[in-house]
Design a protein around this motif. Structure first.
Motif, short mmCIF file in Angstrom:
data_model
loop_
_atom_site.label_atom_id
_atom_site.label_comp_id
_atom_site.label_asym_id
_atom_site.label_seq_id
_atom_site.Cartn_x
_atom_site.Cartn_y
_atom_site.Cartn_z
N ASP A 45 0.83 -1.22 -0.07
CA ASP A 45 -0.26 -0.18 0.13
C ASP A 45 0.55 1.24 -0.08
O ASP A 45 0.69 2.31 -0.85
CB ASP A 45 -0.78 0.06 1.16
CG ASP A 45 -2.19 -0.82 1.10
OD1 ASP A 45 -2.49 -1.19 -0.05
OD2 ASP A 45 -2.55 -1.22 2.05
N ILE A 46 2.01 1.15 0.70
CA ILE A 46 2.86 2.33 0.82
C ILE A 46 3.35 2.70 -0.62
O ILE A 46 3.34 3.76 -1.17
CB ILE A 46 4.02 2.24 1.66
CG1 ILE A 46 3.45 2.29 3.24
CG2 ILE A 46 5.02 3.33 1.71
CD1 ILE A 46 4.41 1.65 4.15
N VAL A 47 3.81 1.82 -1.36
CA VAL A 47 4.40 1.77 -2.68
C VAL A 47 3.25 2.21 -3.43
O VAL A 47 3.58 3.01 -4.60
CB VAL A 47 5.34 0.56 -3.11
CG1 VAL A 47 5.59 0.63 -4.62
CG2 VAL A 47 6.22 -0.04 -2.43
N ARG A 48 2.10 1.55 -3.36
CA ARG A 48 0.93 1.99 -4.41
C ARG A 48 0.59 3.53 -4.13
O ARG A 48 0.51 4.33 -5.28
CB ARG A 48 -0.12 1.27 -4.24
CG ARG A 48 -0.18 -0.12 -4.99
CD ARG A 48 -1.46 -0.89 -4.66
NE ARG A 48 -1.31 -2.46 -4.80
CZ ARG A 48 -1.33 -3.08 -3.86
NH1 ARG A 48 -1.51 -2.72 -2.42
NH2 ARG A 48 -0.92 -4.49 -3.82
N ILE A 49 0.59 3.75 -3.06
CA ILE A 49 0.07 5.43 -2.83
C ILE A 49 1.23 6.20 -3.34
O ILE A 49 0.85 7.18 -4.07
CB ILE A 49 -0.28 5.58 -1.24
CG1 ILE A 49 -1.24 4.79 -0.83
CG2 ILE A 49 -0.15 7.09 -0.84
CD1 ILE A 49 -1.47 4.80 0.77
N ARG A 50 2.49 6.07 -2.92
CA ARG A 50 3.63 7.00 -3.32
C ARG A 50 3.99 6.92 -4.73
O ARG A 50 4.34 8.04 -5.45
CB ARG A 50 5.02 6.56 -2.53
CG ARG A 50 4.55 6.97 -1.06
CD ARG A 50 4.27 8.38 -0.87
NE ARG A 50 5.38 9.29 -1.08
CZ ARG A 50 5.12 10.68 -0.88
NH1 ARG A 50 4.06 11.23 -0.83
NH2 ARG A 50 6.23 11.22 -1.26
N VAL A 51 4.01 5.55 -5.65
CA VAL A 51 4.40 5.58 -6.66
C VAL A 51 3.19 5.77 -7.73
O VAL A 51 3.36 6.50 -8.74
CB VAL A 51 4.81 4.12 -7.08
CG1 VAL A 51 5.27 4.08 -8.39
CG2 VAL A 51 6.23 4.24 -6.18
N LEU A 52 1.99 5.26 -7.41
CA LEU A 52 0.92 5.20 -8.37
C LEU A 52 0.05 6.56 -8.13
O LEU A 52 -0.49 7.09 -9.08
CB LEU A 52 -0.05 4.11 -8.22
CG LEU A 52 0.87 2.71 -8.84
CD1 LEU A 52 -0.15 1.49 -8.46
CD2 LEU A 52 1.42 2.57 -9.99
N GLN A 53 -0.30 6.88 -6.96
CA GLN A 53 -0.96 8.01 -6.75
C GLN A 53 -0.46 9.40 -6.51
O GLN A 53 -0.79 10.51 -6.35
CB GLN A 53 -2.00 7.85 -5.52
CG GLN A 53 -3.03 6.46 -5.97
CD GLN A 53 -3.73 6.12 -4.50
OE1 GLN A 53 -3.83 6.97 -3.77
NE2 GLN A 53 -4.46 5.08 -4.79
N HIS A 54 1.00 9.45 -6.61
CA HIS A 54 1.79 10.46 -6.31
C HIS A 54 1.29 11.19 -5.03
O HIS A 54 1.48 10.80 -4.10
CB HIS A 54 1.69 11.47 -7.59
CG HIS A 54 2.21 10.78 -8.98
ND1 HIS A 54 3.50 10.53 -9.11
CD2 HIS A 54 1.33 10.25 -10.05
CE1 HIS A 54 3.54 9.93 -10.46
NE2 HIS A 54 2.21 9.63 -10.78
N SER A 55 1.19 12.54 -5.03
CA SER A 55 0.62 13.17 -4.08
C SER A 55 -0.50 13.15 -3.84
O SER A 55 -1.16 14.18 -2.85
CB SER A 55 1.50 14.51 -4.12
OG SER A 55 0.79 15.35 -5.21
#
Length: 136
Positions: A45-55
């Protein structure tokens, strides 16, 4: 379709068929695990949020933010207490006929500025709370 815990999998989870590998140093891995524990989110989830959803979503340590907000609340309370003491003292001086108009003239802009800053702080805290709620 049920997962190992017997819960129904979400539609988004069923569609996740690709695997992504990430290599980290021991120090980076330790930092990542600390982040995972602090945020209460899975690594994926951390990777998805930071990488896929940017800010769009912010990863924040809510425990640390709550400590800071608690400190801010304490300081606001102390400021309010100081203002009450000043008002009480001014009333005493006025009852004794010793309150000079120059003191009040100097005090009014300071109190007005305090109220403005307090309202601005309240708005900032509300925005912060909305950001934190958006994390979940």
């Amino acid at each position: 379709m049920k997962n190992r815990k017997g819960n129904l999998k979400t539609v988004a989870h069923k569609q996740r068929t690709r695997r992504f590998e990430l290599r980290l140093s021991e120090a980076e891995r330790a930092q990542f695990l600390d982040l995972e524990n602090a945020l209460g989110l899975s690594r994926a989830d951390i990777v998805r949020i930071r990488v896929l959803q940017h800010s769009k979503k912010m990863l924040v340590n809510t425990t640390e933010i709550m400590k800071l907000l608690d400190g801010i609340g304490t300081q606001i309370g102390r400021s309010g207490n100081n203002i009450n003491q000043l008002a009480r003292h001014a009333n005493t001086l006025q009852q004794q006929g010793m309150l000079h108009s120059a003191i009040m003239r100097d005090l009014i802009p300071l109190l007005t500025e305090y109220v403005r800053l307090q309202r601005e702080l309240e708005q900032s805290i509300r925005q912060l709370i909305r950001l934190i709620r958006g994390q979940t």
